[in-house]
Write a protein that holds these residues in place. Structure first.
Motif, PDB file in Angstrom:
ATOM      1  N   VAL A  89     -83.747  -7.443 -76.138  1.00 23.59           N
ATOM      2  CA  VAL A  89     -84.243  -6.071 -75.986  1.00 23.59           C
ATOM      3  C   VAL A  89     -85.361  -5.788 -76.982  1.00 23.59           C
ATOM      4  O   VAL A  89     -86.373  -5.170 -76.638  1.00 23.59           O
ATOM      5  CB  VAL A  89     -83.086  -5.065 -76.147  1.00 23.59           C
ATOM      6  N   HIS A  90     -85.225  -6.246 -78.208  1.00 24.21           N
ATOM      7  CA  HIS A  90     -86.216  -5.941 -79.237  1.00 24.21           C
ATOM      8  C   HIS A  90     -87.510  -6.703 -78.963  1.00 24.21           C
ATOM      9  O   HIS A  90     -87.499  -7.908 -78.737  1.00 24.21           O
ATOM     10  CB  HIS A  90     -85.662  -6.306 -80.612  1.00 24.21           C
ATOM     11  N   GLN A 106     -86.052 -11.501 -70.469  1.00 26.59           N
ATOM     12  CA  GLN A 106     -85.142 -12.494 -69.895  1.00 26.59           C
ATOM     13  C   GLN A 106     -85.772 -13.090 -68.655  1.00 26.59           C
ATOM     14  O   GLN A 106     -86.512 -12.415 -67.918  1.00 26.59           O
ATOM     15  CB  GLN A 106     -83.790 -11.850 -69.557  1.00 26.59           C
ATOM     16  N   SER A 107     -85.500 -14.383 -68.397  1.00 28.34           N
ATOM     17  CA  SER A 107     -85.960 -15.045 -67.181  1.00 28.34           C
ATOM     18  C   SER A 107     -85.102 -16.274 -66.942  1.00 28.34           C
ATOM     19  O   SER A 107     -84.415 -16.769 -67.853  1.00 28.34           O
ATOM     20  CB  SER A 107     -87.446 -15.439 -67.272  1.00 28.34           C
ATOM     21  N   TYR A 108     -85.174 -16.794 -65.737  1.00 31.35           N
ATOM     22  CA  TYR A 108     -84.370 -17.981 -65.390  1.00 31.35           C
ATOM     23  C   TYR A 108     -84.837 -19.197 -66.166  1.00 31.35           C
ATOM     24  O   TYR A 108     -84.024 -19.947 -66.723  1.00 31.35           O
ATOM     25  CB  TYR A 108     -84.469 -18.245 -63.886  1.00 31.35           C
ATOM     26  N   LEU A 109     -86.132 -19.446 -66.214  1.00 37.08           N
ATOM     27  CA  LEU A 109     -86.642 -20.626 -66.916  1.00 37.08           C
ATOM     28  C   LEU A 109     -86.385 -20.541 -68.411  1.00 37.08           C
ATOM     29  O   LEU A 109     -86.095 -21.561 -69.054  1.00 37.08           O
ATOM     30  CB  LEU A 109     -88.143 -20.787 -66.644  1.00 37.08           C
ATOM     31  N   PHE A 110     -86.453 -19.339 -68.976  1.00 35.94           N
ATOM     32  CA  PHE A 110     -86.219 -19.208 -70.406  1.00 35.94           C
ATOM     33  C   PHE A 110     -84.744 -19.392 -70.737  1.00 35.94           C
ATOM     34  O   PHE A 110     -84.397 -20.040 -71.721  1.00 35.94           O
ATOM     35  CB  PHE A 110     -86.714 -17.845 -70.883  1.00 35.94           C
ATOM     36  N   ASP A 111     -83.857 -18.807 -69.923  1.00 38.53           N
ATOM     37  CA  ASP A 111     -82.426 -18.917 -70.196  1.00 38.53           C
ATOM     38  C   ASP A 111     -81.898 -20.321 -69.912  1.00 38.53           C
ATOM     39  O   ASP A 111     -80.977 -20.789 -70.581  1.00 38.53           O
ATOM     40  CB  ASP A 111     -81.655 -17.895 -69.351  1.00 38.53           C
ATOM     41  N   THR A 112     -82.472 -21.006 -68.908  1.00 38.97           N
ATOM     42  CA  THR A 112     -81.947 -22.313 -68.491  1.00 38.97           C
ATOM     43  C   THR A 112     -82.595 -23.463 -69.257  1.00 38.97           C
ATOM     44  O   THR A 112     -81.901 -24.380 -69.716  1.00 38.97           O
ATOM     45  CB  THR A 112     -82.153 -22.512 -66.985  1.00 38.97           C
ATOM     46  N   PHE A 113     -83.924 -23.436 -69.386  1.00 38.23           N
ATOM     47  CA  PHE A 113     -84.649 -24.559 -69.994  1.00 38.23           C
ATOM     48  C   PHE A 113     -85.341 -24.201 -71.307  1.00 38.23           C
ATOM     49  O   PHE A 113     -86.034 -25.049 -71.869  1.00 38.23           O
ATOM     50  CB  PHE A 113     -85.708 -25.079 -69.007  1.00 38.23           C
TER      51      PHE A 113
END
Length: 265
Positions: A89-90, A106-113
């Motif tokens: 959030v920050h 947040q994003s899929y590529l950032f959270d996963t890879f």
């Protein structure tokens, strides 16, 4: 018509009572088992009321309708799924997208890879996935380059679509694999040169193997065409013939046609 004896009539009546008792016991036992298997649940349309059941290594959902629905997803057959990471959030902690240069929580590529690309810039072709085998063969990487070199590349696990009993496939982000190959080989030119060298070595190996197979085939053909009459044997020569012009004698084998020439002193 002969009448039944009292002893025979009493034995048949006692046997029938025993049979009725056994039938009643079996019926009570079946009813108890049936009631134990029935899941009593109030009628509801809430999806959260669906229970999750593990069948071997596969997770399934008990829909309450008399059948199990196999759960989809990459981690369905693995350990309990971890909760998705919370968004950042920050703004000071948010990553910046490599494509649009904007901050995103947040994003899929950032959270996963751990790859800083937002969901809006995610592209199926630009951010394609490659298997571990392709990463090692196409980019000439080893296991230590993927797992031991810091930072270790993150991957997702998928079931093998061709062999259900094989181990799960590990899929890597192609962009990260390309960057790791450049870090290992130093430059794209060195990577291309190593690819060409390995291709030439592979072609030479294939050519030598083809030459060995062709040589073995020729030997088989020659052995099948070998004339047994030309095998070593004792010659039976005919009468000698004198050649006055060459001043030499000759004689011919009657079996194989071999001609022997010689001179006489």
């Amino acid at each position: 018509m002969a009448s039944k004896s009292p002893e025979r009539f009493e034995s048949q009546e006692a046997l029938s009572a025993a049979q009725r008792a056994r039938i009643e016991r079996n019926r009570q036992r079946a009813r108890a088992l049936k009631e134990a298997r029935i899941v009593h649940r109030p009628p509801t349309n809430d999806a959260s009321d669906v229970r999750e059941i593990s069948v071997g290594k596969t997770r399934a959902l008990d829909t309450g309708g008399g059948f199990l629905l196999e759960e989809e997803g990459a981690d369905a057959a693995s350990a309990p799924r971890a909760a998705p990471p919370a968004p950042l959030v920050h703004r000071t902690e948010q990553p910046r997208c490599l494509e649009c240069d904007r901050l995103f929580p947040q994003s899929y590529l950032f959270d996963t890879f751990d790859y800083s690309v937002c969901d809006e810039c995610r592209d199926e072709e630009a951010h394609a996935l490659v298997t571990r085998t392709e990463a090692k063969s196409e980019f000439l990487l080893q296991d230590c380059d993927l797992d031991m070199r810091s930072p270790a590349l993150r991957c997702v696990r998928r079931r093998n679509p061709h062999r259900a009993r094989f181990a799960e496939m590990r899929l890597y982000l192609r962009a990260q694999v390309e960057a790791r190959a450049l870090a290992v080989w130093g430059s794209a030119e060195r990577l291309q040169a190593e690819r060409a060298a390995r291709r030439q070595r592979r072609e030479r190996t294939e050519q030598r193997a083809a030459a060995r197979r062709l040589r073995a085939l020729r030997m088989d053909v020659r052995s099948s065409l070998f004339d047994r009459t030309h095998a070593p044997h004792d010659h039976r020569f005919a009468d000698e013939v004198y050649d006055a012009d060459a001043d030499e004698y000759s004689r011919t084998c009657l079996d194989c046609g071999h001609v022997q020439t010689y001179e006489k002193m």
